[in-house]
Design a protein around this motif. Structure first.
Motif, mmCIF file in Angstrom:
data_model
loop_
_atom_site.group_PDB
_atom_site.id
_atom_site.type_symbol
_atom_site.label_atom_id
_atom_site.label_comp_id
_atom_site.label_asym_id
_atom_site.label_seq_id
_atom_site.Cartn_x
_atom_site.Cartn_y
_atom_site.Cartn_z
ATOM 1 N N UNK A 208 0.834 -1.110 0.058
ATOM 2 C CA UNK A 208 -0.051 -0.106 -0.072
ATOM 3 C C UNK A 208 0.920 1.225 0.034
ATOM 4 N N UNK A 209 1.920 1.178 0.901
ATOM 5 C CA UNK A 209 2.873 2.538 0.717
ATOM 6 C C UNK A 209 3.556 2.849 -0.588
ATOM 7 N N UNK A 210 3.641 1.432 -1.303
ATOM 8 C CA UNK A 210 4.498 1.802 -2.631
ATOM 9 C C UNK A 210 3.363 1.857 -3.612
ATOM 10 N N UNK A 211 2.191 1.540 -3.478
ATOM 11 C CA UNK A 211 1.090 2.103 -4.527
ATOM 12 C C UNK A 211 0.629 3.511 -4.363
ATOM 13 N N UNK A 212 0.503 3.973 -3.009
ATOM 14 C CA UNK A 212 -0.011 5.315 -2.848
ATOM 15 C C UNK A 212 0.960 6.452 -3.013
ATOM 16 N N UNK A 213 0.258 7.631 -3.180
ATOM 17 C CA UNK A 213 1.268 8.720 -3.752
ATOM 18 C C UNK A 213 1.395 9.593 -2.355
ATOM 19 N N UNK A 214 0.376 9.329 -1.233
ATOM 20 C CA UNK A 214 0.512 10.018 -0.109
ATOM 21 C C UNK A 214 0.815 9.164 0.950
ATOM 22 N N UNK A 215 0.595 9.498 2.329
ATOM 23 C CA UNK A 215 0.980 8.858 3.410
ATOM 24 C C UNK A 215 -0.134 7.657 3.659
ATOM 25 N N UNK A 216 -0.008 6.683 4.302
ATOM 26 C CA UNK A 216 -0.950 5.672 4.811
ATOM 27 C C UNK A 216 -1.935 6.197 5.793
ATOM 28 N N UNK A 217 -2.947 5.766 6.373
ATOM 29 C CA UNK A 217 -3.689 6.072 7.339
ATOM 30 C C UNK A 217 -2.960 5.421 8.503
ATOM 31 N N UNK A 218 -2.970 6.260 9.836
ATOM 32 C CA UNK A 218 -2.554 5.480 11.004
ATOM 33 C C UNK A 218 -3.056 4.102 11.065
ATOM 34 N N UNK A 219 -2.015 3.071 11.226
ATOM 35 C CA UNK A 219 -2.402 1.687 11.415
ATOM 36 C C UNK A 219 -2.330 1.150 12.998
ATOM 37 N N UNK A 220 -3.409 0.704 13.265
ATOM 38 C CA UNK A 220 -3.498 -0.024 14.828
ATOM 39 C C UNK A 220 -3.964 -1.323 14.673
ATOM 40 N N UNK A 221 -3.131 -2.415 15.048
ATOM 41 C CA UNK A 221 -3.548 -3.834 15.135
ATOM 42 C C UNK A 221 -4.272 -4.345 16.293
ATOM 43 N N UNK A 222 -5.390 -4.809 16.202
ATOM 44 C CA UNK A 222 -6.141 -5.447 17.448
ATOM 45 C C UNK A 222 -5.880 -6.859 17.478
ATOM 46 N N UNK A 223 -4.894 -7.307 18.311
ATOM 47 C CA UNK A 223 -4.386 -8.607 18.085
ATOM 48 C C UNK A 223 -4.695 -9.533 19.009
ATOM 49 N N UNK A 224 -4.986 -10.939 18.858
ATOM 50 C CA UNK A 224 -5.398 -11.725 19.839
ATOM 51 C C UNK A 224 -4.255 -12.894 19.994
ATOM 52 N N UNK A 225 -3.847 -13.262 21.121
ATOM 53 C CA UNK A 225 -2.968 -14.355 21.243
ATOM 54 C C UNK A 225 -3.530 -15.617 20.837
#
Length: 272
Positions: A208-225
């Motif tokens: 996504x960073x490679x394809x886009x011309x601007x910054x990505x949205x802020x990314x947060x991961x809700x992870x589960x063990x």
């Protein structure tokens, strides 16, 4: 008349259009009021609420607003996959679905993306949470989608103008099975060669960073063990979550609701 396809529209793009004194742009909510004809599409779409997907201009300088119906699952595939789901209207056929913000802060757009493989035991945690969120009433600027293992689709969706993306996924961190975490990954690392039918979040973010011309949205991961971890080389599929991970689904729904509320209020959200 509203149309599903219009070959001469996507020639140049503008960013905004003003309707009834309200500036509309990508992500704005509108009500559809088709006036130019009374065909079957107009009858079906009149009064529906939609989201602006783009403001475009044709060869003759006429402005057309592309919209996607609110609640249409086709929006989950982004503009590149919305053939038959995107409709074009003239600005005068729309009315803002919300009053002007009177100079207030911009409305935060949030994508909640369930990711993972439902045939690999606890890796199906993200899709399970996305399904559970389907029964939750969330603000109109919050979109929930189950991307499964469609890494390419998610990469393109991250370029659709969201401010924040919450990725819900199984995330082994050496904790007790079923433990939830909020992680903020480094989106500046990783290569850009994801598999077509796999979901490696690091590679998806890099693409996504490679394809886009601007910054990505802020990314947060809700992870589960996870308790049951599979790598895809096993001879059999395993459908269904382990007991501790299944029990964490409802807790994850509450956590996502809490994070969404904090983000929409402009509060600081830190990994935890």
């Amino acid at each position: 008349m509203s149309e599903q396809t219009r070959d001469d529209v996507r020639l140049s793009r503008t960013r905004t259009v003003t309707v009834d004194g309200v500036t509309l742009s990508k992500g704005s909510r509108v009500r559809l009021r088709p006036t130019r004809s009374a065909d079957i599409f107009d009858l079906a779409l009149s009064g529906r609420t939609a989201e602006v997907d783009g403001v475009e201009e044709d060869f003759e300088g006429n402005t057309h607003v592309a919209v996607v119906l609110e609640g249409d699952p086709g929006r989950d595939f982004g503009s590149s996959g919305q053939i038959g789901h995107r409709f074009f209207f003239a600005p005068e056929e729309l009315e803002p679905a919300e009053p002007p913000a009177d100079g207030g802060p911009a409305r935060t757009r949030i994508l909640v993306a369930g990711i993972g493989n439902v045939f690999m035991a606890d890796d199906g945690f993200g899709p399970a949470v996305a399904a559970a969120l389907g029964g939750v009433s969330l603000p109109g600027t919050v979109h929930v989608a189950d991307f499964g293992i469609r890494g390419m689709d998610l990469a393109y969706r991250l370029l659709d103008g969201y401010d924040v993306a919450l990725l819900v996924d199984a995330a082994p961190r050496g904790l007790a099975p079923g433990t939830l975490s909020v992680i903020e990954p480094d989106v500046t690392e990783g290569d850009v060669a994801p598999e077509a039918h796999a979901m490696d979040p690091v590679k998806v973010l890099a693409l996504a960073r490679h394809l886009g011309e601007g910054p990505l949205p802020r990314i947060l991961v809700v992870g589960c063990e996870p308790m049951v971890r599979m790598n895809g080389d096993e001879p059999d599929v395993v459908v269904g979550l382990s007991p501790p991970v299944k029990a964490a689904v409802d807790e994850a729904v509450r956590l996502v609701e809490s994070l969404v509320g904090e983000l929409l209020r402009g509060e600081e959200v830190n990994p935890r």
